[in-house]
Design a protein around this motif. Structure first.
Motif, PDB file in Angstrom:
ATOM      1  N   CYS A 156      16.557  16.663  46.703  1.00  0.00           N
ATOM      2  CA  CYS A 156      17.455  17.246  45.997  1.00  0.00           C
ATOM      3  C   CYS A 156      18.866  17.277  46.136  1.00  0.00           C
ATOM      4  O   CYS A 156      19.322  17.542  47.167  1.00  0.00           O
ATOM      5  N   TYR A 157      19.574  16.796  45.258  1.00  0.00           N
ATOM      6  CA  TYR A 157      21.093  16.839  45.211  1.00  0.00           C
ATOM      7  C   TYR A 157      21.558  17.729  44.562  1.00  0.00           C
ATOM      8  O   TYR A 157      21.038  17.898  43.288  1.00  0.00           O
ATOM      9  N   THR A 158      22.710  18.362  45.063  1.00  0.00           N
ATOM     10  CA  THR A 158      23.628  19.454  44.160  1.00  0.00           C
ATOM     11  C   THR A 158      24.803  19.525  44.467  1.00  0.00           C
ATOM     12  O   THR A 158      25.331  19.058  45.264  1.00  0.00           O
ATOM     13  N   SER A 159      25.566  19.881  43.211  1.00  0.00           N
ATOM     14  CA  SER A 159      26.924  20.058  43.598  1.00  0.00           C
ATOM     15  C   SER A 159      27.165  21.131  44.323  1.00  0.00           C
ATOM     16  O   SER A 159      26.328  21.984  44.392  1.00  0.00           O
ATOM     17  N   PRO A 160      28.480  21.184  45.083  1.00  0.00           N
ATOM     18  CA  PRO A 160      28.826  22.462  45.919  1.00  0.00           C
ATOM     19  C   PRO A 160      29.181  23.350  45.350  1.00  0.00           C
ATOM     20  O   PRO A 160      29.478  24.361  45.721  1.00  0.00           O
ATOM     21  N   LEU A 161      29.392  23.641  43.911  1.00  0.00           N
ATOM     22  CA  LEU A 161      29.887  24.823  43.096  1.00  0.00           C
ATOM     23  C   LEU A 161      28.752  25.930  43.187  1.00  0.00           C
ATOM     24  O   LEU A 161      27.544  25.468  43.019  1.00  0.00           O
ATOM     25  N   THR A 162      29.330  26.995  43.426  1.00  0.00           N
ATOM     26  CA  THR A 162      28.343  28.205  43.632  1.00  0.00           C
ATOM     27  C   THR A 162      27.125  28.354  42.467  1.00  0.00           C
ATOM     28  O   THR A 162      26.123  28.444  43.056  1.00  0.00           O
ATOM     29  N   ARG A 163      27.467  28.084  41.216  1.00  0.00           N
ATOM     30  CA  ARG A 163      26.361  28.223  40.405  1.00  0.00           C
ATOM     31  C   ARG A 163      25.211  26.903  40.434  1.00  0.00           C
ATOM     32  O   ARG A 163      24.028  27.321  40.171  1.00  0.00           O
ATOM     33  N   CYS A 164      25.426  26.044  40.992  1.00  0.00           N
ATOM     34  CA  CYS A 164      24.538  24.983  41.300  1.00  0.00           C
ATOM     35  C   CYS A 164      23.837  25.212  42.492  1.00  0.00           C
ATOM     36  O   CYS A 164      22.645  25.068  42.650  1.00  0.00           O
ATOM     37  N   LEU A 165      24.621  25.661  43.458  1.00  0.00           N
ATOM     38  CA  LEU A 165      23.845  26.263  44.955  1.00  0.00           C
ATOM     39  C   LEU A 165      22.879  26.967  44.557  1.00  0.00           C
ATOM     40  O   LEU A 165      21.676  27.334  44.989  1.00  0.00           O
ATOM     41  N   GLU A 166      23.035  28.371  43.641  1.00  0.00           N
ATOM     42  CA  GLU A 166      22.281  29.388  43.274  1.00  0.00           C
ATOM     43  C   GLU A 166      21.133  29.002  42.632  1.00  0.00           C
ATOM     44  O   GLU A 166      20.012  29.016  42.954  1.00  0.00           O
ATOM     45  N   TRP A 226      32.267  28.563  54.133  1.00  0.00           N
ATOM     46  CA  TRP A 226      31.675  29.766  53.013  1.00  0.00           C
ATOM     47  C   TRP A 226      30.284  29.263  52.767  1.00  0.00           C
ATOM     48  O   TRP A 226      29.339  29.969  52.660  1.00  0.00           O
ATOM     49  N   ILE A 227      30.297  28.133  52.411  1.00  0.00           N
ATOM     50  CA  ILE A 227      28.853  27.470  51.882  1.00  0.00           C
ATOM     51  C   ILE A 227      27.896  27.296  52.893  1.00  0.00           C
ATOM     52  O   ILE A 227      26.898  27.692  52.905  1.00  0.00           O
ATOM     53  N   GLU A 228      28.342  26.943  54.266  1.00  0.00           N
ATOM     54  CA  GLU A 228      27.533  27.028  55.100  1.00  0.00           C
ATOM     55  C   GLU A 228      26.898  28.314  55.959  1.00  0.00           C
ATOM     56  O   GLU A 228      25.889  28.564  56.161  1.00  0.00           O
ATOM     57  N   SER A 229      27.871  29.282  55.550  1.00  0.00           N
ATOM     58  CA  SER A 229      27.460  30.474  56.005  1.00  0.00           C
ATOM     59  C   SER A 229      26.560  31.127  55.071  1.00  0.00           C
ATOM     60  O   SER A 229      25.426  31.659  55.173  1.00  0.00           O
ATOM     61  N   ASN A 230      26.697  31.094  53.692  1.00  0.00           N
ATOM     62  CA  ASN A 230      26.022  31.525  52.510  1.00  0.00           C
ATOM     63  C   ASN A 230      24.626  30.586  52.115  1.00  0.00           C
ATOM     64  O   ASN A 230      23.739  31.157  51.545  1.00  0.00           O
ATOM     65  N   TYR A 231      24.714  29.252  52.556  1.00  0.00           N
ATOM     66  CA  TYR A 231      23.717  28.339  52.215  1.00  0.00           C
ATOM     67  C   TYR A 231      23.163  27.522  53.260  1.00  0.00           C
ATOM     68  O   TYR A 231      23.371  26.614  53.175  1.00  0.00           O
TER      69      TYR A 231
END
Length: 291
Positions: free
Chosen positions: A149-159, A201-206
């Motif tokens: 799975c590949y994803t954009s780093p924007l929060t709405r895509c991570l969620e 922030w991304i590493e901490s939350n995802y």
């Protein structure tokens, strides 16, 4: 094929999505069985037992890759548009013209924040609907799970990625570990909803996500005074596909991205410009050939 830029196209005739209407008046949704068309393949009958339509399609797809050797590479890409975000809500409230002229340039208003927009409750429900569809169709129709799975780093895509895929039975022994790619981002610039959060922030939350090596701490791509053109966006998507087709040997993958990024992908591959609804998952059969 050698590791250089490739030509990309989509192969129509396998999914209902390929012939859906173009333009903003129509929004593609997740179809039962992801819209795989019931048809015969040249490889039918190779197996000695009764197979579902999806099993027959995957047998055919694997045959295409085997027969093509170095002349072409075929991938089934499940393309997901993130669920509804707070920026979508605000744009619907004020209209596209006012959104573009004023509100998209702000971080938020008195009621909501849409800088690096998060999912609304509706958006979260849409992502969970993708998961429910996958669970059912994997079980009943033998739809293949994306191996990567590949994803954009924007929060709405991570969620969206986390909600849609977490807890599903993965096709390999490896744990669920989506790859974050800058190139899957929405059109860059001006709109604060498209300015990403920091790497830390991304590493901490995802923490369960993998981040590509060149990913910087701060967002160095987004500019407040310049909006990426369609041609520039298409070039960015080309670089993404070059990377993936040259380095990822998996046949079935997924992209979690944005409406503009999906349209750039379609422009690159010659697919009809079918707009995708928030929280929808659509299939794309892409072939890469040497330039």
């Amino acid at each position: 094929m050698s590791n250089h830029s490739l030509n990309y196209s989509t192969l129509p005739g396998y999914f209902e999505h390929d012939e859906q209407p173009e333009g903003p008046q129509f929004r593609a949704t997740t179809l039962p069985g992801f819209g795989l068309i019931h048809r015969r393949y040249d490889t039918d009958g190779d197996s000695g037992h009764e197979q579902t339509q999806w099993e027959r399609f995957m047998h055919f797809l694997n045959h295409l890759n085997k027969e093509a050797s170095d002349r072409a590479r075929y991938k089934l890409i499940f393309v997901i548009r993130h669920g509804q975000g707070f920026h979508n809500v605000k744009e619907a409230q004020v209209g596209r013209e006012d959104w573009e002229a004023k509100w998209a340039l702000l971080d938020g208003d008195d009621e909501m924040t849409w800088a690096d927009a998060k999912l609304t409750e509706t958006g979260k429900s849409q992502a969970l609907e993708i998961k429910a569809t996958l669970e059912r169709d994997i079980r009943e129709m033998k739809v293949p799970m994306p191996v990567k799975c590949y994803t954009s780093p924007l929060t709405r895509c991570l969620e969206t990625t986390r909600l849609a895929f977490s807890g599903l039975e993965w096709p390999t022994d490896q744990p669920f570990r989506p790859m974050i790619k800058e190139a899957l981002r929405e059109r860059l610039g001006k709109h604060t909803c498209d300015r990403r959060s920091t790497r830390s922030w991304i590493e901490s939350n995802y923490a369960e996500f993998e981040i590509e090596s060149a990913f910087t701490e701060q967002d160095e791509l987004w500019q407040s005074d310049y909006r990426e053109t369609l041609d520039e966006h298409v070039m960015r998507v080309r670089q993404l596909l070059d990377d993936i087709f040259n380095n990822d040997k998996n046949t079935v993958i997924s992209f979690t991205a944005h409406s503009g990024a999906i349209r750039a992908l379609y422009a690159l591959t010659g697919h009809k410009e079918v707009w995708v609804a928030p929280g929808a998952m659509v299939p794309l059969l892409v072939v890469a050939t040497p330039q």
